[in-house]
Design an enzyme around this catalytic site. Structure first.
Site, mmCIF file in Angstrom:
data_model
loop_
_atom_site.group_PDB
_atom_site.id
_atom_site.type_symbol
_atom_site.label_atom_id
_atom_site.label_comp_id
_atom_site.label_asym_id
_atom_site.label_seq_id
_atom_site.Cartn_x
_atom_site.Cartn_y
_atom_site.Cartn_z
ATOM 1 N N ARG A 176 -7.012 -7.966 -10.141
ATOM 2 C CA ARG A 176 -7.714 -9.199 -10.515
ATOM 3 C C ARG A 176 -9.156 -8.849 -10.862
ATOM 4 N NH1 ARG A 176 -10.866 -9.473 -6.039
ATOM 5 N NH2 ARG A 176 -9.924 -8.927 -4.027
ATOM 6 N N LYS A 214 0.800 -1.221 0.000
ATOM 7 C CA LYS A 214 0.000 0.000 0.000
ATOM 8 C C LYS A 214 0.835 1.275 0.000
ATOM 9 C CE LYS A 214 -4.243 -1.835 2.058
ATOM 10 N NZ LYS A 214 -3.972 -3.238 1.779
ATOM 11 N N HIS A 255 -15.604 -4.579 7.025
ATOM 12 C CA HIS A 255 -14.789 -4.347 5.828
ATOM 13 C C HIS A 255 -15.033 -5.385 4.731
ATOM 14 C CE1 HIS A 255 -12.665 -1.287 8.094
ATOM 15 N NE2 HIS A 255 -12.377 -2.181 9.019
ATOM 16 N N GLU A 277 -3.500 6.975 7.828
ATOM 17 C CA GLU A 277 -4.379 7.749 6.951
ATOM 18 C C GLU A 277 -5.374 8.538 7.783
ATOM 19 O OE1 GLU A 277 -4.824 4.942 2.965
ATOM 20 O OE2 GLU A 277 -6.453 5.082 4.411
#
Length: 624
Positions: free
Chosen positions: A297, A116, A235, A200
């Protein structure tokens, strides 16, 4: 064009790929573990290869076995589906090194987006907006705390190598940061072997917006518009839709253009998804949407994009992997109507714990909706893999009509004795807030009380079950049920068992059109209301033992394991004598003879697992 394809996956995505490959004239090869020997994808493929024991780490995650299967069957290409090895750059490279075609992005592209922090740095360089945060190499607790303080709380700590909702912690105050960081790092190290994190800004009114992108080997990249995946639990996506509600053309153009820039920045080939987080506190705005990550993907929710664009994304994958250019240019792609996808899981809707077993009943209303599944009646839901049973996809000319169609079809899903979340999905799809399109990723948590599914059948379901069970004794050749007077009014009370409780209700004269019912087994009614199903078992209304019918049939009152069988076929028994001991929920339950007689039928075997309503013993009355 590829002529033969091995699918390195299982379940619904394997069946989905097989369907498109067949229409293109491509021979398909399936792989399967011990648990999947009789699976639907194995039967649908032209050829199938056994690759090992049931645990995925010994079968579907062993790249060498999959490549060996491709070579042994003469397959030219490998399609990884999603999950398992689909984003494993080393496996992709091994496939290419073996002289096979990899139906997916280049290994370097997978690596570029796999971490990330590196991916965000690359996106910043490409002019893609990213969430304010810290991506630095200094991972000391002091530096991370200082960066979080500078960003401003709440913040989100995320594992650099994370995914699937793991390795993430929200922190609302400075004094909570150290403990949350340590917890996140421990989980990241355990799950990914990498404890590095990034920080973040936490978005307080977040919406999850993602854009489908597609690239070819001729330097073409297009987008196929956006999807909204904000309806999530822990999530994990629950219901997805396309396009995103409240998305104006200016914002759509900005986010889709950013997604194309992101794909081009990593020389992307094939199907991919750029995920964004949007601050929806003032509606969707181009300056309030930021890059989160890229999934290199095909996504689980790709059907909603297919429905609104008329494109078969798997066909595009196979054509691009064969070296062809993209079938359409950007100006040839347009949005047509609205689509939803609901993920039907094998799980107890009251606890969200996985539910396993054999699908003795498995009904999907297929008219006017698309069903993607790897299961059918008689299939087994094993504990080894993701518990998704099917995806229910609706498409219509407007959001309201597409959502109404989805809810209507979810209402008729009937799964038994395995539990499913169909009732939970129905409640979510018909919730006024979701109907208005005003949904953030906190929707399910904020409305948990409204969405809670009852643990017991409703009064209407019990009445319907009573009528269903009584009706079998009106059939020619069936003995009358003791105590029932079907030609008189009122109808006698019916004693039934469901969800571990005993109920006594009057059987209505007619069936209720708002409740679905069918005969799941002798003396077992499968009753469904708003997508929630119960197997309701007939019990003797005079004394008797759990799960015993008037004609001497003794049924399992709940799923469990046969701990002991204490009789043999033909043996004489007396009323109250123990016949079978069932172990369930860490307790033993004795099933006894309802009257003096002989063992006419014995289907119980010590150690065997049985489902609720299964016929274990039938006691026949002695003549004379």
């Amino acid at each position: 064009m590829i002529e033969s394809l091995l699918i390195a996956n299982r379940g619904e995505i394997a069946c989905r790929i097989i369907r498109t490959a067949r229409t293109m004239g491509i021979r398909t090869v399936a792989v399967y573990s011990d648990a999947d020997a009789k699976a639907l994808h194995v039967r649908q493929a032209d050829e199938a290869v056994h690759i090992g024991p049931s645990p995925a780490r010994e079968s579907y995650l062993v790249g060498e076995k999959i490549i060996a299967a491709a070579r042994a069957t003469g397959a030219q290409a490998i399609h990884p589906g999603y999950g398992f090895l689909s984003e494993n750059a080393d496996f992709a490279q091994a496939v290419i090194d073996a002289g096979l075609v990899w139906v997916g992005p280049r290994p370097d592209s997978i690596r570029a987006m796999g971490l990330k922090d590196a991916a965000k740095a690359r996106m910043i360089a490409a002019g893609v907006p990213v969430t304010p945060g810290y991506l630095g190499d200094d991972q000391s607790p002091e530096r991370l705390q200082a960066e979080a303080d500078a960003i401003g709380y709440p913040v989100l700590i995320k594992a650099v190598a994370g995914g699937g909702g793991k390795g993430m912690r929200r922190v609302d105050a400075p004094e909570d940061f150290a403990d949350a960081l340590a917890s996140c790092q421990r989980e990241a190290a355990s799950s990914f072997g990498d404890d590095r994190v990034l920080i973040e800004k936490y978005i307080l009114s977040p919406r999850h917006i993602e854009v489908q992108v597609f690239g070819d080997t001729h330097d073409n990249v297009v987008h196929l518009f956006e999807r909204d995946c904000s309806l999530q639990r822990r999530h994990q996506k629950v219901i997805e839709e396309a396009p995103a509600p409240g998305m104006d053309e200016v914002t759509r153009e900005a986010i889709c253009a950013a997604a194309v820039r992101a794909a081009k920045a990593v020389d992307y080939v094939g199907a991919g998804t750029i995920e964004f987080i949007a601050d929806a506190s003032e509606g969707l705005r181009a300056d309030r949407i930021w890059f989160m990550e890229m999934n290199t993907r095909l996504q689980v929710e790709h059907p909603v994009t297919e429905e609104i664009t008329g494109v078969d994304l798997v066909e595009w994958q196979l054509r691009v992997a064969s070296g062809e250019p993209l079938p359409k240019r950007q100006e040839e792609l347009a949005i047509n109507g609205w689509a939803f996808e609901a993920r039907l899981y094998a799980e107890d809707p009251t606890t969200f714990l996985p539910s396993t077993g054999t699908l003795e009943q498995c009904h999907f209303p297929e008219d006017y909706v698309r069903i993607e599944t790897g299961f059918e009646k008689g299939s087994t839901i094993s504990p080894f893999y993701d518990p998704m049973i099917a995806k229910v996809i609706s498409h219509a000319d407007s959001r309201g009509n597409a959502l109404a169609l989805l809810a209507q079809k979810l209402e008729g899903v009937a799964i038994w004795p395995v539990k499913s979340n169909a009732g939970f999905l129905y409640r979510a799809a018909t919730h006024p807030v979701f109907e208005d399109g005003d949904v953030t990723t906190a929707f399910l948590a904020d409305h948990a009380d409204d969405l809670a599914v009852p643990a017991e059948p409703s009064a209407a379901m019990l009445r319907q079950a009573a009528r269903e069970l009584v009706s079998q004794y009106e059939e020619p050749g069936r003995r009358a049920l003791n105590g029932f007077r079907l030609n008189a009014a009122p109808v006698a009370a019916v004693r039934m068992k469901a969800a571990g409780q005993t109920y006594t209700v009057d059987a209505p004269a007619d069936f209720d059109g708002d409740v679905y019912s069918s005969r799941a087994a002798p003396d077992v009614a499968l009753v469904t209301e708003h997508g929630q199903s119960f197997g309701i078992t007939l019990a003797r209304h005079e004394g008797g033992t759990a799960g015993t019918t008037a004609d001497g049939a003794i049924l399992a009152p709940m799923p469990g394991r046969i701990a002991a069988v204490e009789v043999a076929p033909g043996a004489s028994v007396t009323k109250g004598q123990r016949l079978v001991t069932l172990e369930a929920m860490k307790m033993e339950h004795s099933l006894t003879a309802p009257f003096d007689g002989t063992i006419a039928e014995l289907n119980a075997e010590a150690g065997a697992q049985v489902s609720e309503g299964a016929l274990l013993v039938r006691v026949g009355k002695k003549e004379g």
